[in-house]
Write an enzyme that holds these catalytic residues in place. Structure first.
Site, mmCIF file in Angstrom:
data_model
loop_
_atom_site.group_PDB
_atom_site.id
_atom_site.type_symbol
_atom_site.label_atom_id
_atom_site.label_comp_id
_atom_site.label_asym_id
_atom_site.label_seq_id
_atom_site.Cartn_x
_atom_site.Cartn_y
_atom_site.Cartn_z
ATOM 1 C CB THR A 324 -40.074 51.929 82.318
ATOM 2 O OG1 THR A 324 -38.891 51.190 82.616
ATOM 3 C CG2 THR A 324 -39.736 53.394 82.153
ATOM 4 C CG ASP A 325 -42.771 45.869 82.672
ATOM 5 O OD1 ASP A 325 -41.786 45.291 83.161
ATOM 6 O OD2 ASP A 325 -43.879 45.314 82.557
ATOM 7 C CD1 TRP A 326 -36.713 43.381 80.025
ATOM 8 C CD2 TRP A 326 -36.272 43.340 82.217
ATOM 9 N NE1 TRP A 326 -35.520 42.743 80.199
ATOM 10 C CE2 TRP A 326 -35.218 42.687 81.535
ATOM 11 C CE3 TRP A 326 -36.216 43.430 83.603
ATOM 12 C CZ2 TRP A 326 -34.127 42.132 82.197
ATOM 13 C CZ3 TRP A 326 -35.131 42.876 84.258
ATOM 14 C CH2 TRP A 326 -34.102 42.239 83.574
#
Length: 790
Positions: A324-326
Site C-alpha cells: 500500500t501507500d502511506w
C-alpha cells in the site's frame, strides 16, 4: 497523550510477557529449520514454500505489516524521535517479538542520515529479527532521484528532467547509481520509479513522472528497472535494489488536478494511456509495486479486487509484492468512507489483493488481520499468497544470508564518477525553448544581472524528496554544491555578475508564499548590465501540500518579469519548476527561455555551461506546455479538441493553445531531415516494417538531436488520437555530419483499445511523421489481439 500511548504500549507488552500471555522466546527448532532451509540447495521457490510452513499465523501477518522508523526510536512520541537518532530497544522488541513485523520504511524526523548511521540502525533491527523470527526485515525508502534520505548521496534530475533527456540509457545509469548508494545505506528496497502519467499540468506530482506520453514513460520505466535491479533482475547483486513501480493505477488522472482527489476514468482510457507503462515495467522484471492512493470511478484502488487481483495479478501476471501507500488501508475508513470500521478496511484491502500494509504508525492492522483470518473473513490462502510474495523478495535480495551490508563495501558512494553521471543527466535535461536573436550562448565578458527567487537556492534546484519529504532541509545538506548564481559567477566571473533577488520564497511558510518583494531593487541592479538572467519557478513541494488553485506563475514573479523587460535589456528566462507554470502573460517579452525542471545538485553547473556555450542544449519537453489554465491538454488529444497548425503546434483559437509543444527543444546548431522511406507500403496485422530518415547537422557545431517518430491513424472505429509517439532515438552529430536513423515496428504497435477492450489493429491508412517528413502505410486487414498485447 501521544507520549503516554506510545510508551504505554511497550509497558503493556512487557507486562503481558511477564504474566505469561506472550512468550518472548522464539521456537529454536523453527529458527534452526529456517536457517537450514536457507542454506540448502533448493530453489528459491522451494525455500520460500518450506519457510512459509514454519511460520505461525502471527508471524505471517507480521510479515505483511510495515511500520515507519519513528515508531521504534527513542523520542517524545510516535511522531517525533530524539536526536541523535537512537532505537528504543523496548519498542523494537515489541515490534519484532510481539508483532513479528516484516518491514520498516522511511527515515526518522523527516531528515537524511549518514550511511554509517543507516548501517548502525538497520543492522540493529536485522539482528533482532533474525534472532527472534529467523526472517529479515525488508527496509524501504523513496529514493526517487538519488538516495533521498542519505547525506552525501548523489542527486540526479527528478524524473521529469530525466524524461527531458529522452535518453533511457542515461536514466538507467542514474538509477544504477541510486541503487548502489541506497544499498550502501543498508537499504535494499526503493519505492521508485513512478510510472504514473503526467497528463494534468496542475497535478503536484507531475515532476515525479516521466511526462504525458505512455511510450516515453514505458521506455524510461524499463531503463529504471534495469538500472535498479540489473538487466537480469539478479537482486543477489549487492549493488542492486528491489524496484517498486508506483502508483498502480490511474494516479494523476484526478479530475480536479489536486492530489488524491477522485478520478473518473473510462476503462478504454485506463488501458490505453495508463496501463502500458506498468506492463512494460512488469515485463522488465520489477519485483514490487505500490498502489494508487486515490479513487477511480468511486472505488478506492486499495479496495478494488478488479484492479489489484483481476487486472494486476491475473491479467498482467504480476508475481511480485504489492504494497500500500502511506496509511491507505486506514484511509478506506477515515477518508473514503467505504469501510465502516478499520477492521472492515483491512478485510476489503487484503481480499482485494494487497500483500503488505504501509500502516505506518501502529499495530492495529496485525491485530485485525489475525482476527479476520480466525473468523474466516480472510482466507488463509490469501495470507499465504501474500507472505510467499514477501519472502520471495527477501530471499532474492539475499537478506537471509546478509541482512545489512556496510558502507565500507561501497567505495564509490558519492564518488566523482557518480557525480559525473548526475552532471551529464542535468546537462542533457535542460531544454532551450526560445532563443530570439540567438542571444544564447552568451558572449564571453557579458555583464549579467542574476535575479528571481530561484537564482540562489539549492532547494529549488532539487525539489521534494531531497534529504527530506518536502525538500525543506536541502540547504542544510547541499552547501557544497552551486546554486545558479554561484555557478554563473564561477563561469562568467564574479566581477561580471550582479545579484538582486527581487522576490524570495518564504521558506518558513507554505511552499507558494513569497517575501522580500523588492522589484525596484532588481530593476536598479540591471543598470550597467548587458543581459538579465531571470530565474523563476516554484519552491519545493510534493503530494497534497503542493496542490494549487492557479496554474499561472505567481503574480509577484510576473511583475518582476514585466518590470525587467521594460528596462529594454534582453531577458533570459530560466524556469526552475516541477510543473509547467503558465507564463503567457509575459513570455513574448522574454528574449530566451530555458527550462531546467528540477535538475538536482549539479543543475546550476550544467545551466552555466549551457549559457556559456560549453554545452549544447539537447533536452526536449516531455509534456505539452500550456498557454492558458482553461486550455489544458496533451499532444495525443482527440481531433475535436484542437485544430492543428504546421510544425505540430495548435491553432491559437482552438481549445488547446500551447506555449510550447510536446517534444520541443532547440539547439545551438541546426538539423535537417530528409529522405524518409518505409520498407512496405502495405502490410498485414502481424507484419514488421521499418521507417528510415536521414538527419544532417547543418550548423557549425556538434549537437545532440532526438529523432521522434509519430504515427497518425487517419480513421478508426473509435476516434483516433491526434498522433502518437512510436519510437525515438537520441543521436550525436558533428557539424556537417549525417546519419540514417532506422526504426523497426510491428503492425501491432499501431493498435488501440477498442470498445470491447481489445487491443486492435484496424485496416486502413496510417501516416508516419518525423519532423517535416512524412510517409504513409496501409494495413490490409483488422485483427484483435488479447488484452495483454499492448
Amino acid at each position: 497523550m501521544k507520549h503516554t500511548w506510545r510508551k504505554g504500549l511497550a509497558t503493556a507488552a512487557l507486562c503481558s510477557i511477564l504474566l505469561g500471555f506472550d512468550s518472548p522466546d522464539v521456537d529454536p527448532v523453527q529458527k534452526n529449520n529456517i536457517e537450514n532451509i536457507v542454506k540448502s540447495k533448493l530453489s528459491t521457490e522451494e525455500k520460500v514454500d518450506k519457510i512459509l510452513k514454519e511460520l505461525t499465523l502471527e508471524e505471517k501477518v507480521g510479515q505483511m505489516t510495515q511500520i515507519t522508523l519513528d515508531v521504534i526510536t527513542k523520542g517524545e512520541n510516535v511522531f517525533v524521535s530524539d536526536e541523535p537518532l537512537t532505537l528504543d530497544q523496548k519498542l523494537l522488541e515489541e515490534a519484532i517479538k510481539k508483532y513479528k513485523i516484516g518491514s520498516v520504511l522511511n527515515t526518522a524526523n523527516n531528515r537524511a542520515r549518514t550511511p554509517e548511521k543507516w548501517n548502525e540502525v538497520i543492522t540493529q533491527i536485522q539482528k533482532l529479527a533474525m534472532k527472534e523470527i529467523g526472517v529479515p526485515v525488508l527496509y524501504g525508502v523513496d529514493a526517487i532521484h538519488g538516495t533521498t534520505y542519505t547525506a552525501g548521496a548523489t542527486f540526479f534530475p527528478q524524473q521529469i528532467g530525466m524524461a527531458a533527456t529522452w535518453n533511457p540509457d542515461l536514466n538507467k545509469q542514474g538509477c544504477a547509481v541510486t541503487a548502489y548508494e541506497t544499498r550502501a545505506s543498508s537499504i535494499p528496497w526503493d519505492f521508485s520509479p513512478v510510472l504514473d502519467m503526467g497528463r494534468n499540468p496542475a497535478w503536484p506530482r507531475i515532476w515525479e513522472t516521466y511526462g504525458e506520453d505512455v511510450y516515453l514513460t514505458s521506455q524510461m520505466g524499463i531503463a529504471a528497472v534495469d538500472g535498479y535491479e540489473g538487466v537480469n533482475n539478479d537482486l543477489s547483486d549487492e549493488t542492486k535494489v528491489a524496484a517498486c513501480i508506483k502508483h498502480f493505477i490511474g494516479y494523476g488522472s484526478e479530475k480536479s488536478g489536486k492530489d488524491r482527489t477522485p478520478s473518473y476514468l473510462p476503462e478504454v482510457e485506463l488501458r490505453e494511456h495508463y496501463m502500458p507503462s506498468y506492463k512494460a515495467a512488469i515485463d522488465a522484471g520489477a519485483h514490487t509495486i505500490m498502489i494508487n492512493s486515490g479513487i477511480i470511478n468511486g472505488t478506492p484502488v486499495h479496495a478494488s479486487y478488479k484492479l489489484l487481483t483481476e487486472l494486476l495479478k491475473e491479467e498482467l501476471g504480476f508475481k511480485g509484492l504489492v504494497v500500500t501507500d502511506w496509511a491507505d488501508i486506514e484511509n478506506l475508513h477515515n477518508r473514503d468512507k467505504v469501510a465502516d470500521t478499520h477492521k472492515e478496511a483491512v478485510k476489503q484491502s487484503i481480499n482485494a489483493g494487497i500483500d503488505m500494509s504501509m500502516v505506518p504508525y501502529n499495530f492495529k492492522f496485525a491485530d485485525y488481520l489475525i482476527e479476520l483470518v480466525q473468523e474466516g473473513e480472510v482466507p488463509m490462502s490469501r495470507i499465504d499468497d501474500a507472505v510467499r510474495r514477501i519472502l520471495t523478495v527477501k530471499m532474492e535480495l539475499g537478506l537471509f544470508e546478509k541482512p545489512a551490508p556496510k558502507v565500507k563495501e561501497y567505495p564509490d558512494f558519492g564518488s566523482e564518477k557518480h557525480e559525473k553521471i548526475a552532471y551529464n543527466a542535468a546537462s542533457e535535461s535542460i531544454t532551450l525553448l526560445k532563443n530570439n536573436k540567438d542571444i544564447l550562448p552568451l558572449k564571453e565578458g557579458t555583464k549579467l544581472l542574476v535575479t528571481g527567487p530561484n537564482a540562489n537556492s539549492m532547494r529549488t534546484l532539487n525539489g521534494g524528496w531531497t534529504y527530506s519529504w518536502q525538500g525543506e532541509k536541502v540547504e542544510e545538506f547541499a552547501k557544497d554544491y552551486n546554486t545558479i548564481l554561484e555557478a554563473v559567477e564561477n563561469k562568467f566571473g564574479k566581477e561580471n555578475v550582479k545579484f538582486a533577488a527581487g522576490v524570495e520564497y518564504n521558506h518558513e511558510g507554505q511552499y507558494y508564499e513569497e517575501k522580500n518583494i523588492d522589484i525596484d531593487a532588481a530593476v536598479k541592479a540591471a543598470e550597467g548590465t548587458d543581459v538579465i538572467l531571470l530565474c523563476l519557478g516554484e519552491n519545493t513541494y510534493t503530494e497534497t501540500p503542493g496542490n494549487l488553485h492557479d496554474l499561472y506563475i505567481s503574480q509577484n514573479q510576473r511583475k518582476l518579469a514585466e518590470a525587467l523587460a521594460k528596462t529594454g535589456k534582453p531577458v533570459v528566462l530560466v524556469l526552475n519548476e516541477g510543473r509547467p507554470r503558465l507564463i503567457s502573460q509575459f513570455e513574448s517579452e522574454m528574449t530566451a527561455v530555458v527550462h531546467t525542471y528540477l535538475p538536482g545538485n549539479f543543475g546550476g553547473d550544467a545551466l552555466a555551461d549551457i549559457l556559456s556555450g560549453e554545452v549544447n542544449p539537447s533536452g526536449k519537453l516531455p509534456y505539452s506546455y500550456p498557454m492558458y489554465p482553461n486550455s489544458l491538454g496533451t499532444y495525443d488529444h482527440k481531433p475535436s479538441e484542437a485544430s492543428e497548425k504546421m510544425e505540430g503546434m495548435y491553432d491559437y483559437n482552438s481549445s488547446l493553445p500551447l506555449q510550447y509543444a510536446f517534444g520541443h527543444g532547440l539547439s545551438y546548431t541546426t538539423f535537417d531531415y530528409s529522405d524518409i522511406t518505409i520498407s512496405k507500403s502495405d502490410i498485414g496485422p502481424d507484419e514488421q516494417f521499418t521507417v528510415k530518415v536521414k538527419v544532417k547537422n547543418t550548423g557549425n557545431r556538434a549537437g545532440k538531436e532526438v529523432v521522434q517518430l509519430y504515427s497518425k491513424d487517419l480513421y478508426a472505429s473509435i476516434t483516433p488520437d491526434n498522433k502518437r509517439l512510436r519510437r525515438f532515438e537520441k543521436i550525436n552529430l558533428e557539424a556537417g555530419e549525417s546519419q540514417e536513423v532506422v526504426f523497426t515496428l510491428k503492425a501491432r504497435d499501431l493498435a488501440f483499445v477498442d470498445a470491447d477492450l481489445n487491443w486492435t489493429v484496424e485496416k486502413g491508412e496510417f501516416r508516419f511523421m518525423i519532423d517535416d517528413q512524412s510517409v504513409s502505410l496501409n494495413v490490409s486487414e483488422t485483427k484483435k489481439f488479447d488484452k495483454l498485447s499492448n
